[in-house]
Design an enzyme around this catalytic site. Structure first.
Site, mmCIF file in Angstrom:
data_model
loop_
_atom_site.group_PDB
_atom_site.id
_atom_site.type_symbol
_atom_site.label_atom_id
_atom_site.label_comp_id
_atom_site.label_asym_id
_atom_site.label_seq_id
_atom_site.Cartn_x
_atom_site.Cartn_y
_atom_site.Cartn_z
ATOM 1 N N HIS A 70 3.536 6.550 -6.817
ATOM 2 C CA HIS A 70 2.784 7.727 -7.276
ATOM 3 C C HIS A 70 3.706 8.955 -7.266
ATOM 4 O O HIS A 70 3.687 9.780 -8.178
ATOM 5 C CB HIS A 70 1.581 7.935 -6.350
ATOM 6 C CG HIS A 70 0.496 8.805 -6.913
ATOM 7 N ND1 HIS A 70 -0.644 9.108 -6.223
ATOM 8 C CD2 HIS A 70 0.382 9.448 -8.095
ATOM 9 C CE1 HIS A 70 -1.412 9.880 -6.965
ATOM 10 N NE2 HIS A 70 -0.818 10.105 -8.102
ATOM 11 N N HIS A 78 1.789 4.425 -2.821
ATOM 12 C CA HIS A 78 1.897 5.886 -2.681
ATOM 13 C C HIS A 78 3.283 6.332 -3.148
ATOM 14 O O HIS A 78 3.435 7.362 -3.800
ATOM 15 C CB HIS A 78 1.743 6.302 -1.214
ATOM 16 C CG HIS A 78 0.337 6.259 -0.682
ATOM 17 N ND1 HIS A 78 -0.706 6.900 -1.304
ATOM 18 C CD2 HIS A 78 -0.187 5.692 0.437
ATOM 19 C CE1 HIS A 78 -1.818 6.708 -0.587
ATOM 20 N NE2 HIS A 78 -1.531 5.982 0.472
ATOM 21 N N HIS A 104 0.832 -1.205 0.000
ATOM 22 C CA HIS A 104 0.000 0.000 0.000
ATOM 23 C C HIS A 104 0.875 1.267 0.000
ATOM 24 O O HIS A 104 0.750 2.127 -0.870
ATOM 25 C CB HIS A 104 -0.915 -0.028 1.234
ATOM 26 C CG HIS A 104 -1.798 1.172 1.368
ATOM 27 N ND1 HIS A 104 -3.139 1.143 1.071
ATOM 28 C CD2 HIS A 104 -1.544 2.445 1.762
ATOM 29 C CE1 HIS A 104 -3.660 2.332 1.275
ATOM 30 N NE2 HIS A 104 -2.718 3.153 1.691
ATOM 31 N N GLU A 105 1.772 1.352 0.966
ATOM 32 C CA GLU A 105 2.614 2.554 1.061
ATOM 33 C C GLU A 105 3.568 2.649 -0.131
ATOM 34 O O GLU A 105 3.873 3.738 -0.601
ATOM 35 C CB GLU A 105 3.397 2.570 2.378
ATOM 36 C CG GLU A 105 2.531 2.613 3.633
ATOM 37 C CD GLU A 105 1.497 3.728 3.649
ATOM 38 O OE1 GLU A 105 1.757 4.795 3.043
ATOM 39 O OE2 GLU A 105 0.423 3.542 4.247
HETATM 40 ZN ZN LIG Z 1 -2.845 5.272 1.968
#
Ligand SMILES: [Zn+2]
Length: 712
Positions: free
Chosen positions: A510, A507, A503-504
């Site tokens: 991104h 990010h 998940h991180e």
């Molecule tokens: Zn998040």
């Protein structure tokens, strides 16, 4: 699945939404420190211009930030006093570039303060936050500056701007208008009063909640009441009892790591009901920490502010900046998931009630019984024990899995760098390289819990990608709170902790893959209901057999995790989705109901909440994930009218991953290239435009409903 938003984004959105909220600056601080030798303000002679953490001392931040504010003021004055007519370049681009030193130092400070704080940094934060708030307020209320921006904005169609320039112009203009720069002086004054009052009420709400949460103590003296609670929870409860001054026994509080194990394991129904009641009555005990009046005033002030700025409701004001656009779209989304979720939850409730009867309890099934019987069903029906999966998710193996996935999808490689300074020795640093060995950016990973680190997991940007005069590559960090390895036992993660890594890392990608002109539109500078999409989507890949094969290997034997174990785990996790969705959606409705009020007639919290929940037909065995008096996201965080955004991002991630599944190749190169293009554009286009360019159509909810098991 709902994980911490990156702190940076929270700060940024606070700046956009509530920038003028904390407008007091009567703190006349003297800063006599010589900033000449400050490693933060000088040139960083490090690999890739990474922060020189080996030279920076905690004491260096305050003078550097204050120098940053001073330089920013000067730069703003230069824009305002420019004798030339305002142009896109001399006004909009110059404004974008202004505050360079302040941004550079703030980003490093925010990251270090979260991940490796100390008394000096805490003190610095307390001093500098009000100063920063007032500094940015002053800029956004600067009428002369706005006049120049507006003059460019009025000619926007004649200026021959490309889409990135145009978006920058629009966003810059909007930032000022939304802060009220156009209002007549008396209304501006009222707006500032409202912002100031809201800031203090929000602080009070959070402080009250903390008091009410910490104040509660369920002291248990009979070991039987702990049931089959695992040893680590029992030990923690025994330690807490000692801390609370009891001689022996076990103490439980309203903090989640304490109350949840109790509700999961304690066979004592009365005690479960007691701690559950304590939890759900926080801020609602008619004592000095009661939050009802606080939030009632906040809701009305928010409505008044929205009206002053020309909006019907607070939600209209907030949602204008989001992908959802308006309250109707949000309600439509919630309604679509609500019906099947409630149906599933009712079905599960009946099953749990039967289980309780079989357990010999002849009484009405209650909200405080829910977790206990879910646990029983998981064990009985699914025979799943999480400890069996941990050896397959050793922390470094999981990290390599994330890297391998990024390599398969985007051709990235990760080279460990030992010569880059770190803020803590546990940090790992990687140079990220593109297909032909081209430098992409730098990624720091900081895995283990320590007292100097905040709880949870998050991503920070230490430097935003930009390309105004030359290409500036991004520097990002991932932060976690996993147990550190000890002696010869490595750090073994649960499946959901492994999900958090992906998940991180999502990010992180991104930020890393960003390729735009302006920093304020780059990386994760996107609407709140889009930002969790690139992170949540990674969680889909990590449990695919093709991806598991790449990394989920037993740390001793090297054997890949057996597929039956994965299936058992997925089935056990899927159960209770009705409950999870219903409690989440109920809180989202409550958030929206409070913030779509059109007038400032006084509302009574409890009556309002009751009506709001009756309207959707919430069953009494489930309460909203947050009741109004402890709904910190919306009354002391930046999520008012925004609690729905996790679900919005889930639609995107489920639909996007479905696109890969449709090709029957989860690494489909054409689709992967389109996905990379989408996230590389940051906030330069609207979320919907970006998504449609990737998917060829608007996102559909079907994939999400299917994933939740909500289709017949
Ligand atoms: Zn998040």
């Amino acid at each position: 699945m709902y994980l911490t938003m990156t702190k940076y984004i929270v700060l940024i959105s606070m700046f956009f939404l509530f920038g003028c909220q904390t407008g007091q600056n009567d703190n006349s601080m003297k800063n006599e420190t010589n900033t000449k030798d400050n490693p933060l303000t000088g040139k960083w002679n490090t690999p890739f211009g990474t922060p020189p953490f080996d030279k920076i001392k905690s004491e260096d931040y305050l003078p550097a930030l204050e120098q940053g504010i001073k330089e920013h003021d000067k730069e703003i004055n230069n824009i305002v006093n420019n004798s030339e007519a305002p142009t896109f370049k001399n006004t909009i681009v110059t404004f974008e570039k202004s505050g360079g030193l302040l941004k550079k130092v703030s980003m490093v400070f925010d990251a270090v303060e979260s991940a490796n704080t100390d008394d000096v940094l805490k003190e610095t934060s307390k001093k500098i936050r009000p100063e920063l708030a007032s500094h940015y307020d002053k800029i956004k209320m600067n009428k002369k500056l706005f006049d120049r921006i507006n003059s460019v904005y009025q000619q926007k169609d004649k200026l021959n701007l490309d889409f990135q320039d145009k978006k920058l112009l629009e966003e810059t203009y909007k930032k000022f208008v939304r802060a009220g720069v156009n209002l007549p002086d008396d209304k501006k004054k009222r707006l500032q009063e409202i912002n100031k009052r809201l800031a203090s009420l929000s602080q009070q709400f959070g402080d009250n909640l903390l008091e009410e949460t910490n104040d509660f103590d369920l002291w248990v003296t009979n070991k039987k009441d702990l049931g089959a609670m695992p040893a680590n929870f029992v030990e923690a409860a025994a330690e807490l009892a000692k801390k609370k001054g009891h001689d022996g026994g076990w103490s439980f509080t309203l903090q989640r790591p304490s109350i949840y194990p109790f509700l999961d394991y304690s066979p004592n129904r009365e005690l479960r009901a007691k701690i559950f009641k304590g939890y759900t009555m926080r801020g609602n005990n008619n004592n000095e920490y009661d939050n009802k009046k606080v939030l009632e005033e906040m809701v009305n002030l928010r409505t008044e502010r929205a009206n002053l700025l020309g909006y019907k409701t607070h939600a209209d004001y907030v949602l204008e900046e989001s992908m959802a656009e308006n309250p109707t779209n949000v309600y439509n989304l919630l309604d679509q998931v609500w019906k099947p979720a409630l149906k599933t939850a009712k079905h599960d409730r009946n099953m749990l009630a039967v289980m309780m009867k079989m357990d010999g309890v002849d009484d009405k099934f209650q909200a405080s019984d829910w977790r206990y019987y879910v646990k029983k069903i998981r064990e009985k029906k699914y025979k799943f024990n999480e400890d069996e999966t941990r050896p397959y998710f050793e922390v470094n193996a999981v990290r390599q899995g994330a890297f391998a996935l990024a390599n398969k999808l985007f051709g990235l490689t990760f080279k460990e760098m030992k010569n880059i300074p770190v803020w803590h020795k546990d940090q790992q640093v990687y140079e990220v390289l593109g297909k032909n060995g081209k430098h992409v950016g730098v990624l720091y990973m900081d895995f283990f819990a320590r007292p100097s680190k905040k709880g949870g997991a998050w991503m920070n940007e230490l430097r935003m990608q930009s390309n105004i005069d030359s290409f500036v590559s991004p520097i990002v960090t991932n932060n976690f709170n996993f147990p550190a390895p000890t002696g010869d036992s490595p750090s073994l993660l649960s499946f959901s902790q492994a999900q958090t890594v992906f998940h991180e890392f999502g990010h992180g990608l991104h930020g890393l893959l960003s390729n735009v002109k302006y920093g304020s539109l780059s990386g994760t500078n996107v609407p709140r209901d889009f930002v969790e999409f690139p992170s949540q989507v990674m969680e889909n890949w990590m449990s695919e057999p093709e991806v598991l094969k790449l990394y989920a290997k037993h740390y001793k034997t090297g054997k890949v995790i057996p597929i039956e174990m994965i299936e058992k785990m997925n089935a056990a996790n899927e159960f209770n989705e009705g409950f999870r969705s219903v409690e989440y959606l109920a809180a989202s409705y409550l958030d929206m109901d409070w913030h779509t009020l059109k007038d400032t007639v006084h509302r009574n919290t409890l009556e309002f909440e009751k009506q709001s929940m009756e309207k959707i037909g919430l069953i009494e065995e489930i309460i909203p994930r947050y009741r109004s008096t402890y709904f910190a996201h919306i009354f002391s965080g930046g999520y008012s009218s925004g609690y729905y955004s996790y679900l919005w991002a889930e639609i995107l991630d489920a639909d996007a991953f479905a696109a890969f599944k449709e090709t029957e190749n989860v690494f489909d190169p054409v689709l992967a290239a389109k996905y990379k293009k989408m996230i590389s554009l940051g906030g330069t286009k609207s979320g919907m435009e970006l998504y449609k360019e990737f998917r060829g159509k608007e996102p559909a909810i079907d994939a999400l409903l299917k994933r939740k098991g909500f289709v017949n």
